[in-house]
Design a protein around this motif. Structure first.
Motif, PDB file in Angstrom:
ATOM      1  N   ASP A   9      33.433 -22.546 -50.247  1.00 44.20           N
ATOM      2  CA  ASP A   9      33.376 -23.504 -51.357  1.00 44.20           C
ATOM      3  C   ASP A   9      31.916 -23.912 -51.552  1.00 44.20           C
ATOM      4  N   ILE A  10      31.340 -23.493 -52.659  1.00 43.17           N
ATOM      5  CA  ILE A  10      29.923 -23.800 -52.875  1.00 43.17           C
ATOM      6  C   ILE A  10      29.695 -25.276 -53.191  1.00 43.17           C
ATOM      7  N   ARG A  11      30.742 -25.987 -53.624  1.00 43.75           N
ATOM      8  CA  ARG A  11      30.600 -27.420 -53.902  1.00 43.75           C
ATOM      9  C   ARG A  11      30.374 -28.212 -52.624  1.00 43.75           C
ATOM     10  N   THR A  12      31.120 -27.831 -51.568  1.00 40.86           N
ATOM     11  CA  THR A  12      31.058 -28.592 -50.321  1.00 40.86           C
ATOM     12  C   THR A  12      30.285 -27.870 -49.223  1.00 40.86           C
ATOM     13  N   SER A  13      29.828 -26.662 -49.529  1.00 43.73           N
ATOM     14  CA  SER A  13      29.118 -25.830 -48.544  1.00 43.73           C
ATOM     15  C   SER A  13      29.924 -25.662 -47.264  1.00 43.73           C
ATOM     16  N   SER A  14      31.205 -25.329 -47.468  1.00 43.61           N
ATOM     17  CA  SER A  14      32.077 -25.142 -46.310  1.00 43.61           C
ATOM     18  C   SER A  14      33.092 -24.035 -46.589  1.00 43.61           C
ATOM     19  N   TYR A  15      33.624 -23.484 -45.520  1.00 39.96           N
ATOM     20  CA  TYR A  15      34.644 -22.462 -45.658  1.00 39.96           C
ATOM     21  C   TYR A  15      35.981 -23.110 -45.970  1.00 39.96           C
ATOM     22  N   VAL A  16      36.783 -22.424 -46.766  1.00 39.52           N
ATOM     23  CA  VAL A  16      38.118 -22.899 -47.128  1.00 39.52           C
ATOM     24  C   VAL A  16      39.120 -21.789 -46.828  1.00 39.52           C
ATOM     25  N   ASN A  17      40.387 -22.160 -46.806  1.00 40.39           N
ATOM     26  CA  ASN A  17      41.430 -21.166 -46.592  1.00 40.39           C
ATOM     27  C   ASN A  17      42.379 -21.157 -47.798  1.00 40.39           C
ATOM     28  N   MET A  18      43.393 -20.324 -47.734  1.00 38.16           N
ATOM     29  CA  MET A  18      44.316 -20.210 -48.863  1.00 38.16           C
ATOM     30  C   MET A  18      45.038 -21.524 -49.126  1.00 38.16           C
ATOM     31  N   THR A  19      45.354 -22.257 -48.084  1.00 36.07           N
ATOM     32  CA  THR A  19      46.015 -23.554 -48.268  1.00 36.07           C
ATOM     33  C   THR A  19      45.119 -24.498 -49.060  1.00 36.07           C
ATOM     34  N   ASP A  20      43.835 -24.501 -48.755  1.00 37.26           N
ATOM     35  CA  ASP A  20      42.884 -25.325 -49.503  1.00 37.26           C
ATOM     36  C   ASP A  20      42.868 -24.921 -50.976  1.00 37.26           C
ATOM     37  N   LEU A  21      42.835 -23.606 -51.229  1.00 31.69           N
ATOM     38  CA  LEU A  21      42.804 -23.138 -52.615  1.00 31.69           C
ATOM     39  C   LEU A  21      44.072 -23.533 -53.364  1.00 31.69           C
ATOM     40  N   ILE A  22      45.213 -23.441 -52.690  1.00 31.13           N
ATOM     41  CA  ILE A  22      46.472 -23.854 -53.319  1.00 31.13           C
ATOM     42  C   ILE A  22      46.417 -25.340 -53.670  1.00 31.13           C
ATOM     43  N   GLU A  23      45.866 -26.135 -52.777  1.00 28.07           N
ATOM     44  CA  GLU A  23      45.725 -27.564 -53.050  1.00 28.07           C
ATOM     45  C   GLU A  23      44.777 -27.803 -54.225  1.00 28.07           C
ATOM     46  N   PHE A  24      43.670 -27.077 -54.274  1.00 27.37           N
ATOM     47  CA  PHE A  24      42.738 -27.202 -55.409  1.00 27.37           C
ATOM     48  C   PHE A  24      43.460 -26.921 -56.721  1.00 27.37           C
ATOM     49  N   MET A  25      44.220 -25.834 -56.734  1.00 29.83           N
ATOM     50  CA  MET A  25      44.934 -25.452 -57.949  1.00 29.83           C
ATOM     51  C   MET A  25      45.988 -26.494 -58.328  1.00 29.83           C
ATOM     52  N   SER A  26      46.672 -27.050 -57.332  1.00 33.18           N
ATOM     53  CA  SER A  26      47.689 -28.066 -57.623  1.00 33.18           C
ATOM     54  C   SER A  26      47.054 -29.349 -58.153  1.00 33.18           C
ATOM     55  N   ASN A  27      45.782 -29.545 -57.868  1.00 38.11           N
ATOM     56  CA  ASN A  27      45.038 -30.695 -58.396  1.00 38.11           C
ATOM     57  C   ASN A  27      44.273 -30.343 -59.671  1.00 38.11           C
ATOM     58  N   SER A  28      44.639 -29.214 -60.267  1.00 34.35           N
ATOM     59  CA  SER A  28      44.081 -28.754 -61.556  1.00 34.35           C
ATOM     60  C   SER A  28      42.605 -28.388 -61.509  1.00 34.35           C
ATOM     61  N   TYR A  29      42.084 -28.029 -60.326  1.00 27.57           N
ATOM     62  CA  TYR A  29      40.715 -27.531 -60.244  1.00 27.57           C
ATOM     63  C   TYR A  29      40.697 -26.065 -60.677  1.00 27.57           C
ATOM     64  N   ASP A  30      39.681 -25.684 -61.394  1.00 27.55           N
ATOM     65  CA  ASP A  30      39.471 -24.275 -61.700  1.00 27.55           C
ATOM     66  C   ASP A  30      38.805 -23.638 -60.488  1.00 27.55           C
ATOM     67  N   ILE A  31      39.233 -22.431 -60.172  1.00 30.57           N
ATOM     68  CA  ILE A  31      38.578 -21.714 -59.078  1.00 30.57           C
ATOM     69  C   ILE A  31      38.110 -20.362 -59.580  1.00 30.57           C
ATOM     70  N   GLN A  32      37.098 -19.861 -58.945  1.00 32.74           N
ATOM     71  CA  GLN A  32      36.615 -18.506 -59.193  1.00 32.74           C
ATOM     72  C   GLN A  32      36.214 -17.934 -57.844  1.00 32.74           C
ATOM     73  N   VAL A  33      36.682 -16.718 -57.580  1.00 36.54           N
ATOM     74  CA  VAL A  33      36.400 -16.074 -56.307  1.00 36.54           C
ATOM     75  C   VAL A  33      35.581 -14.817 -56.577  1.00 36.54           C
ATOM     76  N   ILE A  34      34.379 -14.802 -56.049  1.00 38.63           N
ATOM     77  CA  ILE A  34      33.471 -13.677 -56.230  1.00 38.63           C
ATOM     78  C   ILE A  34      33.186 -13.067 -54.858  1.00 38.63           C
ATOM     79  N   ASP A  35      33.352 -11.760 -54.754  1.00 37.06           N
ATOM     80  CA  ASP A  35      33.022 -11.070 -53.509  1.00 37.06           C
ATOM     81  C   ASP A  35      31.510 -11.127 -53.330  1.00 37.06           C
ATOM     82  N   HIS A  36      31.076 -11.694 -52.230  1.00 37.73           N
ATOM     83  CA  HIS A  36      29.637 -11.885 -51.997  1.00 37.73           C
ATOM     84  C   HIS A  36      28.882 -10.561 -51.945  1.00 37.73           C
TER      85      HIS A  36
END
Length: 70
Positions: A9-36
């Motif tokens: 997560d570039i916003r928080t400078s920390s690693y996240v997992n799928m559960t975190d991403l699901i929570e982000f989406m449930s809170n209506s956050y837009d996500i984008q995943v780019i292979d580094h």
């Protein structure tokens, strides 16, 4: 396919997992995943995996309710 990759997560400078991403989406956050390494956008694949996880969890919950008779 992406189970061994770390999600960052570039916003928080920390690693996240799928559960975190699901929570982000449930809170209506837009996500984008780019292979580094390749710079390929893999957002669709990650969102599809998130749907599989959520649907699987719902099925597991329903099965448990049926087993318990509640």
């Amino acid at each position: 396919r992406y189970s061994n990759r770390k999600l960052y997560d570039i916003r928080t400078s920390s690693y996240v997992n799928m559960t975190d991403l699901i929570e982000f989406m449930s809170n209506s956050y837009d996500i984008q995943v780019i292979d580094h390494k390749t710079k390929v956008d893999c957002t669709i694949e990650i969102k599809a995996r998130m749907v599989e996880i959520v649907q699987g969890t719902k099925v597991e919950m329903l099965n448990e309710i049926i087993r318990r008779g509640n």
